[in-house]
Scaffold this active site. Structure first.
Site, PDB file in Angstrom:
ATOM      1  N   ARG A   1       0.824  -1.211   0.000  1.00  0.00           N
ATOM      2  CA  ARG A   1       0.000   0.000   0.000  1.00  0.00           C
ATOM      3  C   ARG A   1       0.859   1.262   0.000  1.00  0.00           C
ATOM      4  O   ARG A   1       0.542   2.257  -0.641  1.00  0.00           O
ATOM      5  CB  ARG A   1      -0.936  -0.007   1.217  1.00  0.00           C
TER       6      ARG A   1
ATOM      7  N   HIS B   1       0.681   4.483  -2.423  1.00  0.00           N
ATOM      8  CA  HIS B   1       0.490   5.854  -1.946  1.00  0.00           C
ATOM      9  C   HIS B   1       1.683   6.737  -2.300  1.00  0.00           C
ATOM     10  O   HIS B   1       1.522   7.950  -2.445  1.00  0.00           O
ATOM     11  CB  HIS B   1       0.222   5.873  -0.442  1.00  0.00           C
TER      12      HIS B   1
ATOM     13  N   ASN C   1      -3.171   8.667   5.119  1.00  0.00           N
ATOM     14  CA  ASN C   1      -1.920   8.010   5.503  1.00  0.00           C
ATOM     15  C   ASN C   1      -1.731   7.948   7.006  1.00  0.00           C
ATOM     16  O   ASN C   1      -1.214   6.974   7.546  1.00  0.00           O
ATOM     17  CB  ASN C   1      -0.727   8.756   4.892  1.00  0.00           C
TER      18      ASN C   1
ATOM     19  N   HIS D   1      -6.368  -5.590  -2.325  1.00  0.00           N
ATOM     20  CA  HIS D   1      -7.164  -5.667  -1.088  1.00  0.00           C
ATOM     21  C   HIS D   1      -7.464  -7.108  -0.684  1.00  0.00           C
ATOM     22  O   HIS D   1      -8.231  -7.339   0.232  1.00  0.00           O
ATOM     23  CB  HIS D   1      -8.465  -4.857  -1.238  1.00  0.00           C
TER      24      HIS D   1
END
Ligand code: HEM
Ligand SMILES: *[C@@H]1O[C@H](CO)[C@@H](O)[C@H](O)[C@H]1NC(C)=O
Ligand SMILES: *[C@@H]1O[C@H](CO)[C@@H](O)[C@H](O)[C@H]1NC(C)=O
Ligand SMILES: *[C@@H]1O[C@H](CO)[C@@H](O)[C@H](O)[C@H]1NC(C)=O
Length: 326
Positions: free
Chosen positions: A61, A65, A93, A192
């Site tokens: 992840r 990001h 975040n 996910h």
């Protein structure tokens, strides 16, 4: 006499080629410069994974990001200073990214071995790859040679990272903004299949969906009831988390897509993949053919890893991933 169409075309192609060459990442970039770069990162990711399998999800992840805000240039790793609030301290975040110390450990070892050579952005890209493999995804080569940025602004995060309450058009648009297709978005959403979510990221679907309906009708009611137990209404415990793919939360399998087909996608953005026939048929395909999805995932994550990278002499090789060089 003006330039012919042919000459213009040749000129355009030539320009693209030279720009392309300059900006090119390459597989094995560190082979001659720091031959153990990728194995040192892998070693640190393995150690972390053995300690906590969830860190694989955290690192994957984090790479996403990083890439979606200013490109894959490690801006997500920078710490805030008295004069600057950095990306990591902005929602989404600040309550949920994890794995920063895995990057720090790898960087510390790499600085001892090959000072000033291996970028933080590449360390993060390698760590995401190793995380996928350790979670039983397929291995892939990571084109490298990224350099690190010098800017990280909390204020840029929300406009670039898609939100869990987004519908299909909105998620598609956020990926398009980064040069990624809707199909790549569907493929990448399969990440996910590992990891967790804080209750706060989806509790609107359980308790305050809209002004007339408290529970999202597209969420399987049995699943909603289970989620309500784990995420009680009005709880002030913002640290509560649930696995995103409860049947196999640490395994990089296609069960995420099976969940979505059963109306058990955790976020509105996950469930929205069923709201167009094109994306719904990809969900079915990925659910039925896990191997094919894993290969598609690898190709898409490599593309994601190229977003607005610095190469050549642009940017810098940060000495400490948390701090821009003085
Ligand atoms: C499609 C749009 C996306 C949305 C709206 C979204 C949103 C979210 C949210 C809200 C969480 C939970 C954070 C928390 O509350 O702790 C999450 C977790 C996660 N996301 Fe996404 N995400 C998206 C795409 C992606 C992509 C492209 C990747 C990677 C390729 C990814 C990888 C992950 C992983 C691995 C986790 C689990 C993190 C952990 O366990 O620490 N996501 N995502
Ligand atoms: C995250 O940042 C937002 C906005 O600055 C703030 O309201 C929120 O309390 C922060 N969350 C955490 C867990 O620090
Ligand atoms: C609330 O959601 C339900 C179910 O999707 C929908 O039928 C209804 O029109 C929505 N109401 C408002 C005010 O948006
Ligand atoms: C929330 O926190 C406050 C004070 O910290 C406490 O008095 C209250 O009982 C808590 N509420 C719930 C639902 O846990």
């Amino acid at each position: 006499m003006g330039l012919s169409v042919g000459m213009l075309l040749a000129l355009a192609v030539g320009l693209c080629l030279s720009v392309g060459l300059e900006a090119q990442l390459q597989i094995g970039f560190y082979k001659s410069k720091c031959s153990t770069a990728e194995s040192i990162v892998r070693d640190e990711v393995i150690k972390a994974f053995n300690r906590d399998k969830g860190l694989a999800a955290g690192l994957l992840r984090m790479h996403f990001h990083d890439c979606f805000v200013r490109g894959c240039e490690a801006s997500v790793l920078i710490d805030s200073t008295p004069s600057n609030t950095a990306e990591k301290d902005a929602p989404p975040n600040n309550r949920s990214l994890r794995g920063f110390d895995v990057i720090d450990s790898a960087k510390a070892r790499l600085e001892t071995r090959c000072e000033g050579v291996v970028s933080c952005a590449d360390i993060l890209a390698f760590a995401a790859r190793d995380s996928v493999l350790l979670s039983e995804g397929l291995w892939y080569e990571v084109p490298s040679g990224r350099r690190d940025g010098r800017i990280s602004l909390a204020s840029e995060v929300l406009a670039n990272i898609p939100a869990p309450f987004f519908n299909l058009d909105q998620v598609t648009q956020f990926f398009a903004n980064k040069g990624l297709t809707q199909e790549q978005m569907v493929t990448l959403s399969g990440a996910h299949t590992i990891g967790r979510s804080h209750c706060t990221s989806f509790s609107n679907r359980l308790y305050n969906f809209n002004s007339t309906t408290s529970q999202d009708p597209t969420l399987d009611p049995t699943y909603a009831a289970e989620l309500k137990k784990d995420c009680p209404q009005g709880s002030n415990d913002t640290s509560l988390v649930v696995p995103m793919n409860p049947s196999s939360p640490t395994v990089f399998d296609s069960a995420y897509y099976t969940d979505v087909l059963a109306n058990r996608g955790l976020f509105t953005s996950d469930q929205s993949l069923l709201t167009s026939s094109a994306t719904a048929s990809q969900v079915t395909q990925n659910s039925n053919n896990g191997y094919q999805w894993k290969s598609k995932f690898n190709a898409a994550v490599v593309e994601m890893g190229k977003i607005s990278v610095f190469t050549g002499t642009d940017g810098e090789i940060r000495l400490n991933c948390r701090v821009i060089n003085p």
